[in-house]
Design a protein around this motif. Structure first.
Motif, PDB file in Angstrom:
ATOM      1  N   ARG A 118     -12.905   7.571   9.214  1.00  0.00           N
ATOM      2  CA  ARG A 118     -12.363   8.277   8.052  1.00  0.00           C
ATOM      3  C   ARG A 118     -10.876   7.975   7.884  1.00  0.00           C
ATOM      4  NH1 ARG A 118     -14.436  14.450   8.158  1.00  0.00           N
ATOM      5  NH2 ARG A 118     -13.277  14.444   6.181  1.00  0.00           N
ATOM      6  N   LEU A 119     -10.140   7.952   8.987  1.00  0.00           N
ATOM      7  CA  LEU A 119      -8.716   7.634   8.918  1.00  0.00           C
ATOM      8  C   LEU A 119      -8.503   6.180   8.505  1.00  0.00           C
ATOM      9  CD1 LEU A 119      -7.452   9.531  12.090  1.00  0.00           C
ATOM     10  CD2 LEU A 119      -6.853  10.045   9.713  1.00  0.00           C
ATOM     11  N   LYS A 120      -9.374   5.309   8.987  1.00  0.00           N
ATOM     12  CA  LYS A 120      -9.280   3.901   8.605  1.00  0.00           C
ATOM     13  C   LYS A 120      -9.485   3.743   7.102  1.00  0.00           C
ATOM     14  CE  LYS A 120     -11.001  -0.667   9.934  1.00  0.00           C
ATOM     15  NZ  LYS A 120     -11.876  -1.418  10.866  1.00  0.00           N
ATOM     16  N   ASP A 121     -10.474   4.430   6.567  1.00  0.00           N
ATOM     17  CA  ASP A 121     -10.733   4.372   5.127  1.00  0.00           C
ATOM     18  C   ASP A 121      -9.552   4.944   4.340  1.00  0.00           C
ATOM     19  OD1 ASP A 121     -13.209   3.294   5.678  1.00  0.00           O
ATOM     20  OD2 ASP A 121     -14.283   5.196   5.464  1.00  0.00           O
ATOM     21  N   ASP A 122      -8.962   6.016   4.855  1.00  0.00           N
ATOM     22  CA  ASP A 122      -7.827   6.647   4.175  1.00  0.00           C
ATOM     23  C   ASP A 122      -6.621   5.708   4.114  1.00  0.00           C
ATOM     24  OD1 ASP A 122      -9.220   9.017   3.770  1.00  0.00           O
ATOM     25  OD2 ASP A 122      -8.538   9.891   5.666  1.00  0.00           O
ATOM     26  N   VAL A 123      -6.348   5.027   5.223  1.00  0.00           N
ATOM     27  CA  VAL A 123      -5.198   4.121   5.271  1.00  0.00           C
ATOM     28  C   VAL A 123      -5.417   2.936   4.331  1.00  0.00           C
ATOM     29  CG1 VAL A 123      -3.872   2.546   6.733  1.00  0.00           C
ATOM     30  CG2 VAL A 123      -4.497   4.808   7.588  1.00  0.00           C
ATOM     31  N   LEU A 124      -6.625   2.387   4.324  1.00  0.00           N
ATOM     32  CA  LEU A 124      -6.920   1.269   3.432  1.00  0.00           C
ATOM     33  C   LEU A 124      -6.816   1.692   1.969  1.00  0.00           C
ATOM     34  CD1 LEU A 124      -9.889  -0.476   5.285  1.00  0.00           C
ATOM     35  CD2 LEU A 124      -7.603  -1.399   4.888  1.00  0.00           C
ATOM     36  N   HIS A 125      -7.296   2.884   1.661  1.00  0.00           N
ATOM     37  CA  HIS A 125      -7.195   3.380   0.284  1.00  0.00           C
ATOM     38  C   HIS A 125      -5.731   3.557  -0.109  1.00  0.00           C
ATOM     39  CE1 HIS A 125      -7.225   6.391  -2.998  1.00  0.00           C
ATOM     40  NE2 HIS A 125      -8.320   5.762  -3.370  1.00  0.00           N
ATOM     41  N   PHE A 126      -4.928   4.026   0.827  1.00  0.00           N
ATOM     42  CA  PHE A 126      -3.502   4.187   0.539  1.00  0.00           C
ATOM     43  C   PHE A 126      -2.867   2.827   0.261  1.00  0.00           C
ATOM     44  CE2 PHE A 126       0.975   4.407   1.624  1.00  0.00           C
ATOM     45  CZ  PHE A 126       1.389   5.574   1.006  1.00  0.00           C
ATOM     46  N   LEU A 127      -3.196   1.830   1.072  1.00  0.00           N
ATOM     47  CA  LEU A 127      -2.635   0.491   0.887  1.00  0.00           C
ATOM     48  C   LEU A 127      -3.043  -0.118  -0.452  1.00  0.00           C
ATOM     49  CD1 LEU A 127      -3.041  -1.273   4.364  1.00  0.00           C
ATOM     50  CD2 LEU A 127      -0.892  -0.881   3.149  1.00  0.00           C
ATOM     51  N   VAL A 128      -4.308   0.046  -0.799  1.00  0.00           N
ATOM     52  CA  VAL A 128      -4.853  -0.635  -1.975  1.00  0.00           C
ATOM     53  C   VAL A 128      -4.535   0.102  -3.277  1.00  0.00           C
ATOM     54  CG1 VAL A 128      -6.992  -1.362  -3.108  1.00  0.00           C
ATOM     55  CG2 VAL A 128      -6.703  -1.713  -0.652  1.00  0.00           C
ATOM     56  N   VAL A 129      -4.673   1.416  -3.275  1.00  0.00           N
ATOM     57  CA  VAL A 129      -4.577   2.179  -4.521  1.00  0.00           C
ATOM     58  C   VAL A 129      -3.298   3.013  -4.618  1.00  0.00           C
ATOM     59  CG1 VAL A 129      -5.691   3.919  -5.967  1.00  0.00           C
ATOM     60  CG2 VAL A 129      -7.094   2.282  -4.684  1.00  0.00           C
ATOM     61  N   THR A 130      -3.067   3.853  -3.612  1.00  0.00           N
ATOM     62  CA  THR A 130      -1.980   4.835  -3.708  1.00  0.00           C
ATOM     63  C   THR A 130      -0.599   4.207  -3.621  1.00  0.00           C
ATOM     64  OG1 THR A 130      -3.463   6.414  -2.619  1.00  0.00           O
ATOM     65  CG2 THR A 130      -1.139   7.027  -2.816  1.00  0.00           C
ATOM     66  N   LEU A 131      -0.410   3.281  -2.692  1.00  0.00           N
ATOM     67  CA  LEU A 131       0.914   2.690  -2.479  1.00  0.00           C
ATOM     68  C   LEU A 131       1.461   1.995  -3.727  1.00  0.00           C
ATOM     69  CD1 LEU A 131       3.203   2.202  -0.484  1.00  0.00           C
ATOM     70  CD2 LEU A 131       1.986   0.177   0.337  1.00  0.00           C
ATOM     71  N   PRO A 132       0.683   1.125  -4.397  1.00  0.00           N
ATOM     72  CA  PRO A 132       1.202   0.515  -5.630  1.00  0.00           C
ATOM     73  C   PRO A 132       1.550   1.552  -6.699  1.00  0.00           C
ATOM     74  CG  PRO A 132      -0.707  -0.699  -4.836  1.00  0.00           C
ATOM     75  CD  PRO A 132      -0.635   0.563  -4.029  1.00  0.00           C
ATOM     76  N   GLU A 133       0.785   2.658  -6.737  1.00  0.00           N
ATOM     77  CA  GLU A 133       1.073   3.705  -7.719  1.00  0.00           C
ATOM     78  C   GLU A 133       2.381   4.416  -7.389  1.00  0.00           C
ATOM     79  OE1 GLU A 133      -2.312   6.241  -7.689  1.00  0.00           O
ATOM     80  OE2 GLU A 133      -3.557   4.898  -8.902  1.00  0.00           O
ATOM     81  N   ILE A 134       2.577   4.738  -6.105  1.00  0.00           N
ATOM     82  CA  ILE A 134       3.805   5.418  -5.696  1.00  0.00           C
ATOM     83  C   ILE A 134       5.030   4.555  -5.994  1.00  0.00           C
ATOM     84  CG2 ILE A 134       5.127   6.214  -3.691  1.00  0.00           C
ATOM     85  CD1 ILE A 134       2.533   7.154  -2.447  1.00  0.00           C
ATOM     86  N   LEU A 135       4.902   3.261  -5.723  1.00  0.00           N
ATOM     87  CA  LEU A 135       6.028   2.342  -5.929  1.00  0.00           C
ATOM     88  C   LEU A 135       6.157   1.897  -7.385  1.00  0.00           C
ATOM     89  CD1 LEU A 135       5.578   0.141  -2.718  1.00  0.00           C
ATOM     90  CD2 LEU A 135       7.236   1.969  -3.104  1.00  0.00           C
ATOM     91  N   GLU A 136       5.202   2.316  -8.213  1.00  0.00           N
ATOM     92  CA  GLU A 136       5.233   2.052  -9.658  1.00  0.00           C
ATOM     93  C   GLU A 136       5.286   0.564  -9.989  1.00  0.00           C
ATOM     94  OE1 GLU A 136       8.569   4.365 -11.062  1.00  0.00           O
ATOM     95  OE2 GLU A 136       7.339   6.169 -11.216  1.00  0.00           O
ATOM     96  N   VAL A 137       4.640  -0.252  -9.160  1.00  0.00           N
ATOM     97  CA  VAL A 137       4.643  -1.694  -9.439  1.00  0.00           C
ATOM     98  C   VAL A 137       3.778  -2.026 -10.647  1.00  0.00           C
ATOM     99  CG1 VAL A 137       5.092  -2.312  -7.038  1.00  0.00           C
ATOM    100  CG2 VAL A 137       2.737  -2.106  -7.822  1.00  0.00           C
ATOM    101  N   GLN A 138       2.834  -1.154 -10.966  1.00  0.00           N
ATOM    102  CA  GLN A 138       1.956  -1.411 -12.112  1.00  0.00           C
ATOM    103  C   GLN A 138       2.678  -1.224 -13.438  1.00  0.00           C
ATOM    104  OE1 GLN A 138      -0.819   1.616 -11.209  1.00  0.00           O
ATOM    105  NE2 GLN A 138      -1.780   0.538  -9.508  1.00  0.00           N
ATOM    106  N   HIS A 139       3.777  -0.479 -13.396  1.00  0.00           N
ATOM    107  CA  HIS A 139       4.488  -0.160 -14.637  1.00  0.00           C
ATOM    108  C   HIS A 139       5.856  -0.823 -14.715  1.00  0.00           C
ATOM    109  CE1 HIS A 139       1.336   2.815 -14.952  1.00  0.00           C
ATOM    110  NE2 HIS A 139       1.737   3.378 -13.822  1.00  0.00           N
ATOM    111  N   ALA A 140       6.156  -1.680 -13.737  1.00  0.00           N
ATOM    112  CA  ALA A 140       7.466  -2.338 -13.727  1.00  0.00           C
ATOM    113  C   ALA A 140       7.599  -3.262 -14.925  1.00  0.00           C
ATOM    114  CB  ALA A 140       7.649  -3.123 -12.433  1.00  0.00           C
ATOM    115  N   SER A 141       8.790  -3.277 -15.514  1.00  0.00           N
ATOM    116  CA  SER A 141       9.016  -4.107 -16.699  1.00  0.00           C
ATOM    117  C   SER A 141       9.118  -5.584 -16.351  1.00  0.00           C
ATOM    118  CB  SER A 141      10.300  -3.657 -17.411  1.00  0.00           C
ATOM    119  OG  SER A 141      11.410  -3.717 -16.521  1.00  0.00           O
ATOM    120  N   SER A 142       9.361  -5.879 -15.082  1.00  0.00           N
ATOM    121  CA  SER A 142       9.433  -7.277 -14.648  1.00  0.00           C
ATOM    122  C   SER A 142       8.925  -7.377 -13.222  1.00  0.00           C
ATOM    123  CB  SER A 142      10.875  -7.799 -14.718  1.00  0.00           C
ATOM    124  OG  SER A 142      11.673  -7.188 -13.727  1.00  0.00           O
TER     125      SER A 142
END
Length: 238
Positions: A118-142
């Motif tokens: 369960r912890l392994k799945d949580d960490v992978l989900h954070f890496l794949v989905v949550t981390l890019p959202e927190i860092l806002e790389v999907q919305h960066a202008s460049s």
């Protein structure tokens, strides 16, 4: 109950923690306290949650404590702690098909039982989905943004199998459209950093390929591979 050998006539249950590095004295004390009062739950923090979970799993019969400490572990995964969590789940043995093996008797993470996966799945989900959202790389202008730089640095230190799983996932979005080209370009930059870091001296070469027809948003077209470098052969004339 004691964590060190005792002598004398007193009746003592000795628990050897030397072979369970995930169980700390603090975590063990909180788990023992829970046997007498649920107030011990208030002592669980992001810093000791994993040790408490390990102690609860070791002692057994503490489902509420384990669930509470597991949730504290899950919530503690952040930009600042992801490195430590990646190191932790990298120690969890996996079968060839990617699932966690049932024989974990020789692993220091075996004490966590089903919580390890369960912890392994949580960490992978954070890496794949949550981390890019927190860092806002999907919305960066460049493509030149602080968030993207942080994401690259984190991925440059992730073990290969985890790196491959994360970047190949269509859920890993590094631009507004979640395009394959964006993941491909990100992977190339990350691999370039990895050559100077985690992959340096490994004797293997990491590469990324964008499959023909990639970028149409259908399926997975980004593939990460690793192969051993060919040794240089020298011909000697007699």
């Amino acid at each position: 109950m004691s964590t060190s050998p005792q002598s004398g006539a007193q009746r003592v249950i000795y628990v050897n923690l030397d072979q369970e590095p995930e169980v700390t004295e603090e975590g063990f004390a909180i788990a023992l306290g829970y046997l007498y009062s649920a107030v011990s739950l208030n002592l669980i923090s992001p810093q000791n949650a994993r040790a408490v979970l390990a102690a609860g799993c070791l002692l057994g019969g503490m489902d509420d404590l384990c669930r509470y400490s597991y949730e504290a572990c899950r919530q503690s995964i952040s930009v600042d702690t992801i490195g430590a969590w990646v190191e932790f789940i990298d120690s969890i043995p996996s079968q060839a098909d990617g699932s966690t093996t049932h024989d974990l008797s020789h692993s220091q993470t075996s004490i966590f039982g089903l919580y390890a996966q369960r912890l392994k799945d949580d960490v992978l989900h954070f890496l794949v989905v949550t981390l890019p959202e927190i860092l806002e790389v999907q919305h960066a202008s460049s493509e030149k943004s602080h968030g993207r730089d942080v994401l690259l640095q984190i991925y440059s230190r992730v073990p290969f199998d985890m790196f491959k799983t994360a970047v190949e996932s269509p859920s890993f979005r590094v631009d507004p459209t979640g395009s394959d080209q964006a993941r491909f370009k990100f992977a190339k930059e990350a691999i370039d950093l990895r050559k100077r870091g985690i992959a340096r001296g490994s004797g293997a070469e990491e590469t990324v390929v964008l499959a023909f027809g990639g970028g149409n948003g259908v399926g997975n077209s980004v593939h990460i591979t690793r192969k051993l470098r060919k040794r240089t052969l020298w011909k000697v004339n007699a």
